[in-house]
Scaffold this motif. Structure first.
Motif, PDB file in Angstrom:
ATOM      1  N   ARG A  21       0.837  -1.200   0.000  1.00  0.00           N
ATOM      2  CA  ARG A  21       0.000   0.000   0.000  1.00  0.00           C
ATOM      3  C   ARG A  21       0.869   1.246   0.000  1.00  0.00           C
ATOM      4  O   ARG A  21       1.944   1.270   0.604  1.00  0.00           O
ATOM      5  N   LEU A  22       0.378   2.283  -0.661  1.00  0.00           N
ATOM      6  CA  LEU A  22       0.976   3.609  -0.638  1.00  0.00           C
ATOM      7  C   LEU A  22       0.022   4.497   0.150  1.00  0.00           C
ATOM      8  O   LEU A  22      -1.162   4.593  -0.183  1.00  0.00           O
ATOM      9  N   HIS A  23       0.526   5.132   1.204  1.00  0.00           N
ATOM     10  CA  HIS A  23      -0.290   5.997   2.052  1.00  0.00           C
ATOM     11  C   HIS A  23       0.117   7.450   1.862  1.00  0.00           C
ATOM     12  O   HIS A  23       1.268   7.740   1.526  1.00  0.00           O
ATOM     13  N   SER A  24      -0.830   8.329   2.119  1.00  0.00           N
ATOM     14  CA  SER A  24      -0.610   9.761   1.960  1.00  0.00           C
ATOM     15  C   SER A  24      -1.439  10.520   2.981  1.00  0.00           C
ATOM     16  O   SER A  24      -2.524  10.072   3.362  1.00  0.00           O
ATOM     17  N   THR A  25      -0.935  11.684   3.381  1.00  0.00           N
ATOM     18  CA  THR A  25      -1.719  12.531   4.273  1.00  0.00           C
ATOM     19  C   THR A  25      -2.803  13.281   3.517  1.00  0.00           C
ATOM     20  O   THR A  25      -3.724  13.818   4.131  1.00  0.00           O
ATOM     21  N   SER A  30      -5.446   5.865   0.628  1.00  0.00           N
ATOM     22  CA  SER A  30      -4.384   4.881   0.400  1.00  0.00           C
ATOM     23  C   SER A  30      -4.606   4.191  -0.937  1.00  0.00           C
ATOM     24  O   SER A  30      -5.737   4.039  -1.394  1.00  0.00           O
ATOM     25  N   ARG A  31      -3.491   3.776  -1.540  1.00  0.00           N
ATOM     26  CA  ARG A  31      -3.553   3.133  -2.853  1.00  0.00           C
ATOM     27  C   ARG A  31      -2.905   1.757  -2.775  1.00  0.00           C
ATOM     28  O   ARG A  31      -1.873   1.594  -2.137  1.00  0.00           O
ATOM     29  N   ASP A  32      -3.510   0.781  -3.440  1.00  0.00           N
ATOM     30  CA  ASP A  32      -2.926  -0.560  -3.530  1.00  0.00           C
ATOM     31  C   ASP A  32      -1.787  -0.538  -4.547  1.00  0.00           C
ATOM     32  O   ASP A  32      -1.879   0.131  -5.573  1.00  0.00           O
ATOM     33  N   LEU A  33      -0.744  -1.293  -4.261  1.00  0.00           N
ATOM     34  CA  LEU A  33       0.369  -1.465  -5.187  1.00  0.00           C
ATOM     35  C   LEU A  33       0.436  -2.933  -5.587  1.00  0.00           C
ATOM     36  O   LEU A  33       0.192  -3.819  -4.762  1.00  0.00           O
ATOM     37  N   PRO A  34       0.771  -3.239  -6.844  1.00  0.00           N
ATOM     38  CA  PRO A  34       0.759  -4.626  -7.295  1.00  0.00           C
ATOM     39  C   PRO A  34       1.926  -5.467  -6.794  1.00  0.00           C
ATOM     40  O   PRO A  34       1.878  -6.691  -6.875  1.00  0.00           O
ATOM     41  N   GLU A  35       2.985  -4.830  -6.305  1.00  0.00           N
ATOM     42  CA  GLU A  35       4.159  -5.572  -5.832  1.00  0.00           C
ATOM     43  C   GLU A  35       4.656  -4.982  -4.522  1.00  0.00           C
ATOM     44  O   GLU A  35       4.298  -3.869  -4.152  1.00  0.00           O
ATOM     45  N   LEU A  36       5.527  -5.744  -3.852  1.00  0.00           N
ATOM     46  CA  LEU A  36       6.216  -5.210  -2.696  1.00  0.00           C
ATOM     47  C   LEU A  36       7.049  -4.018  -3.150  1.00  0.00           C
ATOM     48  O   LEU A  36       7.795  -4.116  -4.128  1.00  0.00           O
ATOM     49  N   THR A  37       6.903  -2.915  -2.462  1.00  0.00           N
ATOM     50  CA  THR A  37       7.617  -1.682  -2.814  1.00  0.00           C
ATOM     51  C   THR A  37       8.294  -1.167  -1.558  1.00  0.00           C
ATOM     52  O   THR A  37       7.648  -0.962  -0.536  1.00  0.00           O
ATOM     53  N   SER A  38       9.610  -0.974  -1.642  1.00  0.00           N
ATOM     54  CA  SER A  38      10.359  -0.636  -0.435  1.00  0.00           C
ATOM     55  C   SER A  38      10.842   0.799  -0.362  1.00  0.00           C
ATOM     56  O   SER A  38      11.211   1.265   0.703  1.00  0.00           O
ATOM     57  N   ALA A  39      10.859   1.507  -1.486  1.00  0.00           N
ATOM     58  CA  ALA A  39      11.348   2.887  -1.473  1.00  0.00           C
ATOM     59  C   ALA A  39      10.725   3.651  -2.624  1.00  0.00           C
ATOM     60  O   ALA A  39      10.270   3.063  -3.608  1.00  0.00           O
ATOM     61  N   MET A  40      10.704   4.980  -2.483  1.00  0.00           N
ATOM     62  CA  MET A  40      10.167   5.824  -3.542  1.00  0.00           C
ATOM     63  C   MET A  40      10.835   7.188  -3.493  1.00  0.00           C
ATOM     64  O   MET A  40      11.412   7.583  -2.485  1.00  0.00           O
TER      65      MET A  40
END
Length: 83
Positions: free
Chosen positions: A39-43, A47-57
């Motif tokens: 998941r990608l979270h934001s203030t 929240s948005r689902d991500l298709p893969e494990l994501t560790s950094a952006m």
């Protein structure tokens, strides 16, 4: 001597493994990842689902992020959710 620590909960969304938090200067938005929850979270947005494990952006421009995933580097569009 016992020292008390004051803290404030920034967001009540739970993460399995919260990482990669950063401030997006063009959007004035704080973002972070739940790696195991994909998941990608934001203030400032849901929240948005991500298709893969994501560790950094990292931010590329106002509407795109560079994501480091389990299979490579992706450009992610914050408006559409597409990679």
């Amino acid at each position: 001597f016992k020292q008390e620590t004051a803290y404030e909960i920034h967001d009540h969304r739970r993460c399995e493994l919260g990482e990669g938090a950063f401030w997006h200067p063009e959007r004035q938005e704080f973002l972070w990842l739940d790696i195991l929850g994909r998941r990608l979270h934001s203030t400032a947005a849901p929240s948005r689902d991500l298709p893969e494990l994501t560790s950094a952006m990292a931010w590329v421009d106002r509407d795109r992020l560079l994501l480091s995933t389990e299979t490579g580097l992706w450009l992610y569009d914050l408006k559409t959710g597409r990679v």
